[in-house]
Design an enzyme around this catalytic site. Structure first.
Site, PDB file in Angstrom:
ATOM      1  N   VAL A 163       0.835  -1.230   0.019  1.00 50.69           N
ATOM      2  CA  VAL A 163      -0.099  -0.071   0.042  1.00 50.69           C
ATOM      3  C   VAL A 163       0.753   1.315  -0.214  1.00 50.69           C
ATOM      4  O   VAL A 163       0.195   2.245  -0.095  1.00 50.69           O
ATOM      5  CB  VAL A 163      -0.730  -0.020   1.039  1.00 50.69           C
ATOM      6  N   LYS A 164       2.208   1.172   0.293  1.00 50.74           N
ATOM      7  CA  LYS A 164       3.027   2.430   0.558  1.00 50.74           C
ATOM      8  C   LYS A 164       3.520   3.053  -0.959  1.00 50.74           C
ATOM      9  O   LYS A 164       2.997   2.224  -2.069  1.00 50.74           O
ATOM     10  CB  LYS A 164       4.135   1.920   1.408  1.00 50.74           C
TER      11      LYS A 164
END
Ligand SMILES: *Cc1c(COP(=O)(O)O)cnc(C)c1O
Length: 391
Positions: free
Chosen positions: A192-193
Site C-alpha cells: 500500500v505504500k
C-alpha cells in the site's frame, strides 16, 4: 518494455484504500533476477541502495526487510536501551513505537496538531526528560512534519531527530526531499505504500558510521556478508553484537529499483487526485480534508478526512461506504490506546486529547497512483449518500 499496467477495476468492483502498481517491466526485472546467481545479498542490494540514496539526496541508504526493521535499525544504531525514552506521536502505526520496545526502552506518546495531525512540537518540548534520547517524527498521511522546529528542540536537548517516512516517499519540506530531513529516515515498501517490494524497507542517512552499524544489525551483527566472503575466498566471519536477519532479497531490490523510477510520476498523480478530492469536498461540508502547510510537498500515501460529529456518525458512514464496496479505512487508533501499551506502559485515555478526538472522526478514502478521477467521483457520491443516511 511498455509500462503496461495490469487491469483490475470495473465500476462496482471493491475499491481498496491503497494498492500497488506493478508494470510488465517490474515483472520482467524480477524474472531476470530469478535466473541469476544471486537471489539475496547480491549486486541488486547495492544498486537499490545507491539509487535510493541518490533519489533522496542522502549519502547512504540501507535496505532491510520491512519498514519495521528500518525503524528497529535506527533505534539500535543510536544505542537506545533500557532506561531510555523516545518521543512518538500517538497517531501513527504501532510499529513506530514497537521498535523502541524491542530495544527495552520506553515510548513516550505525545499529542498531534488538530488540523494536520502531525506531531505537535510544543507537546514534544513538554515531554522531554533527562531520559529522552530521540524524537520519531512521523510524516502522517504523507505530509512532512515540522522539521525545523523539531530539529531545534532536538539540538537544544542533545537528542536525535529521526523520521518515520513510511508514508512520505516523494514528499518534501521547504523544497528539501524526504530522506534527508533528519539524522536517519525510515521507509516502507509494503504494497500500500508509495513504492513496493512486496515487503521491504530502507533507512537513509548521511552518517556512514550509523549506516555501517545498520548493515551489520540487519545481518545478525556479523561484519561481512556472504558475497564479500566469497569474493575474498574466505569462510571466516565474526558476530560482534546481537543482530537480526533483516535482509532484503535481490528479487525485492530489483523490483524496488524498477518502482523507484516512477516515484515522481506517481506522487504527482496522487497530488492531482488529492486536489480533485479537495475541490469536490469544498463544495459542501460532508467531510473535511486535513490541512496541508504551504511549505510542504504532500506525498498523499493516504487521503484522510474528518467526518464531523460524534464517533457514531463516522462509524455509520464507514459501514455505509463498505456496503457500497468502497474500502474506506481508519488510520489510526492512537497507539497509546492499544491494550498492549495500556497494560505494559500504563498509557491511558485522556493523555493525548487531540489525537483521541480526531480518531472518532477520521476516515481514509481510497488513494493510490492508478486511482482514476471517475473512481474519485464514485467515492464522493457514496460519501454524500452515506452521510445523509447516517445523519
Ligand atoms: C507501514 C508503516 C510502518 C511499518 O512498515 P512495514 O513495512 O509494514 O513494516 C511503520 N510506520 C508507519 C507510519 C507505517 O505506515
Amino acid at each position: 518494455m511498455p509500462n503496461q499496467q495490469l487491469p483490475f477495476t470495473s465500476d462496482d468492483a471493491f475499491l481498496p484504500y491503497g494498492r500497488q502498481c506493478i508494470s510488465e517491466a517490474d515483472i520482467a526485472t524480477v524474472a531476470k533476477i530469478l535466473r541469476s546467481d544471486w537471489l539475496t545479498t547480491g549486486p541488486m542490494v547495492d544498486q537499490f541502495e545507491k539509487a535510493f540514496a541518490s533519489y533522496s539526496g542522502s549519502k547512504e541508504a540501507v535496505a532491510v526487510s520491512s519498514g519495521t526493521a528500518a525503524l528497529h535499525c535506527m533505534i539500535d544504531s543510536l544505542g537506545i536501551g533500557p532506561g531510555d525514552e523516545v518521543i512518538i506521536p500517538s497517531i501513527t502505526f504501532a510499529a513506530s513505537a514497537n521498535c523502541v520496545v524491542y530495544q527495552g526502552a520506553k515510548p513516550v506518546f505525545v499529542d498531534v496538531e488538530p488540523d494536520t495531525l502531525l506531531i505537535d512540537p510544543a507537546a514534544v518540548q513538554a515531554a522531554i526528560s533527562h531520559r529522552t534520547r530521540a524524537i520519531v517524527a512521523v510524516d502522517y498521511a504523507g505530509q512532512p512534519c515540522h522539521y525545523n522546529q523539531l530539529q531545534a528542540i532536538a539540538d537544544r536537548n542533545g537528542i536525535a531527530l529521526i523520521s518515520d517516512a513510511c508514508h512520505s516517499l516523494g514528499g518534501a519540506y521547504q523544497g528539501r526531499p524526504v530522506g534527508k530531513l533528519a539524522l536517519m529516515t525510515a521507509f516502507s515498501f509494503h504494497p500500500v505504500k508509495p513504492i513496493t517490494t512486496g515487503e521491504g524497507g530502507m533507512v537513509t542517512t548521511n552518517d556512514s558510521q550509523l549506516a555501517r552499524r545498520m548493515r551489520s544489525f540487519r545481518n545478525h551483527g556479523i561484519t561481512t556478508d556472504h558475497r564479500a566472503r566469497t569474493a575474498n575466498g574466505t569462510w571466516a566471519y565474526s558476530m560482534e553484537f546481537l543482530g537480526y536477519n533483516y535482509r532484503l532479497t535481490d528479487l525485492q531490490c530489483a523490483l524496488g529499483i524498477s518502482q523507484l523510477e516512477r516515484v515522481d510520476e506517481w506522487t504527482l498523480r496522487r497530488r492531482k487526485l488529492a486536489q480533485f478530492y479537495d475541490q469536490s469536498l469544498a463544495a459542501d461540508n460532508v467531510a473535511e480534508p486535513l490541512k496541508v502547510r504551504l511549505d510542504r510537498t504532500h506525498a498523499y500515501h493516504l487521503y484522510v478526512v474528518r467526518v464531523n460529529g460524534a464517533r457514531e456518525s463516522r462509524d455509520k458512514v464507514f459501514a455505509r461506504m463498505r456496503q457500497k464496496r468502497i474500502g474506506v479505512n481508519v488510520h489510526y487508533l492512537p497507539v497509546h490506546l492499544h491494550p498492549f501499551y495500556q497494560s505494559k506502559f500504563g498509557t491511558v485515555r485522556g493523555q493525548c486529547p487531540v489525537a483521541e478526538r480526531a480518531y472518532d472522526e477520521l476516515l481514509t478514502l481510497p488513494m493510490f497512483s492508478e486511482l482514476t478521477k471517475l473512481q474519485v467521483s464514485r467515492v464522493i457520491r457514496a460519501l454524500h449518500s452515506s452521510k445523509s443516511m447516517a445523519a
